[in-house]
Design an enzyme around this catalytic site. Structure first.
Site, mmCIF file in Angstrom:
data_model
loop_
_atom_site.group_PDB
_atom_site.id
_atom_site.type_symbol
_atom_site.label_atom_id
_atom_site.label_comp_id
_atom_site.label_asym_id
_atom_site.label_seq_id
_atom_site.Cartn_x
_atom_site.Cartn_y
_atom_site.Cartn_z
ATOM 1 N N ARG A 20 97.359 25.977 40.483
ATOM 2 C CA ARG A 20 97.027 24.437 39.347
ATOM 3 C C ARG A 20 95.030 25.070 38.725
ATOM 4 O O ARG A 20 94.395 25.863 39.110
ATOM 5 C CB ARG A 20 96.034 24.289 41.259
ATOM 6 N N GLU A 36 105.476 26.237 41.131
ATOM 7 C CA GLU A 36 104.409 25.067 40.538
ATOM 8 C C GLU A 36 102.864 25.551 40.298
ATOM 9 O O GLU A 36 102.586 25.563 40.302
ATOM 10 C CB GLU A 36 104.421 24.608 42.104
ATOM 11 N N THR A 75 102.457 17.407 41.724
ATOM 12 C CA THR A 75 101.549 16.409 41.692
ATOM 13 C C THR A 75 102.366 15.291 40.713
ATOM 14 O O THR A 75 101.395 14.248 39.731
ATOM 15 C CB THR A 75 100.143 16.230 41.034
ATOM 16 N N LYS A 89 107.341 19.032 51.556
ATOM 17 C CA LYS A 89 106.061 19.617 51.537
ATOM 18 C C LYS A 89 105.652 19.320 52.574
ATOM 19 O O LYS A 89 105.015 17.916 52.952
ATOM 20 C CB LYS A 89 105.291 19.349 50.392
ATOM 21 N N GLY A 112 95.883 26.136 51.325
ATOM 22 C CA GLY A 112 95.188 26.606 51.960
ATOM 23 C C GLY A 112 96.169 27.149 52.716
ATOM 24 O O GLY A 112 95.307 28.143 53.471
ATOM 25 N N GLY A 149 98.930 30.427 46.621
ATOM 26 C CA GLY A 149 97.863 30.368 45.010
ATOM 27 C C GLY A 149 97.517 31.385 45.198
ATOM 28 O O GLY A 149 97.899 32.631 44.344
ATOM 29 N N SER A 150 96.311 31.819 45.067
ATOM 30 C CA SER A 150 95.331 32.454 44.621
ATOM 31 C C SER A 150 95.500 34.128 45.014
ATOM 32 O O SER A 150 95.260 35.110 45.016
ATOM 33 C CB SER A 150 93.789 32.785 45.461
#
Length: 207
Positions: free
Chosen positions: A25, A48, A78, A138, A167, A187-188
């Site tokens: 994101r 995503e 989203t 989800k 998270g 993600g990260s």
């Protein structure tokens, strides 16, 4: 095959092989593509790209174009309105994800034949999504809900398949999978070389 079956088959086919989904994101198009490539190299099949505003659409478009060259699938996250659904469908998103149970989006996704992953945070959310035919859900925001929430809700809803999102990283992915999640969205951590060994260890027992 019904629209709900299309969603079930799609997520089961991709996430059963590798219970990890990428989520990137707020990155510009070039950074988004680079993160997608790292995820694909790690073995991630589904990525995503959240589109909380129109400003994120160029990043989604760039990721979709890159995915075609790699034989991968890019979804839009989203997706909370039918207008946004139409926009990401035109770009070429292969699936859609929402933070909640948005009836109009569920219906429009079904009509369009797009696999959809609705978000849940309560038993009522789960029951509503199930009534619409969805079993892959989800769990969001996962870090705040906790692994205990997953285990507790699988008792009354044993047929659902949770994808923990929000998270999730190398430090807690294993806990959510052990609690019963079918997959986790990260993600990260996928961009952090020091986290990759821990992440691989977390998902390996499930593969």
């Amino acid at each position: 095959m019904t629209a709900a079956d299309i969603s079930t088959d799609f997520f089961a086919r991709h996430l059963s092989r590798h219970p990890l989904m990428g989520i990137f994101r707020g990155q510009d198009p070039s950074a988004t593509v680079e993160l997608c490539r790292r995820a694909w190299e790690f073995g991630v099949e589904l990525v995503e790209i959240p589109v909380q505003s129109d400003a994120a659409l160029p990043s989604l478009r760039a990721a979709v174009e890159a995915a075609r060259d790699h034989g991968r699938q890019i979804g839009a996250g989203t997706v909370t309105t039918v207008r946004r659904l139409r926009a990401v469908q035109e770009i070429g998103a292969a699936f859609t994800v929402a933070p909640g149970v948005h009836r109009e989006v569920i219906e429009a996704s079904a009509h369009s034949g797009l696999p959809h992953l609705p978000g849940v945070a309560t038993a009522t959310d789960i029951a509503t999504a199930q009534a619409a035919g969805h079993t892959w859900l989800k769990a969001f925001p996962a870090r705040q809900l906790g692994p205990e929430w997953i285990a507790a809700h699988l008792a009354p809803f044993p047929d659902v398949r949770f994808v923990a999102t929000g998270g999730i990283g190398a430090d807690n992915a294993a806990a959510f999978l052990s609690a019963g999640c079918a997959a986790v969205a990260v993600g990260s951590a996928l961009a952090d070389p020091t986290a990759l060994p821990l992440l691989r260890e977390a998902v390996s027992p499930v593969r």
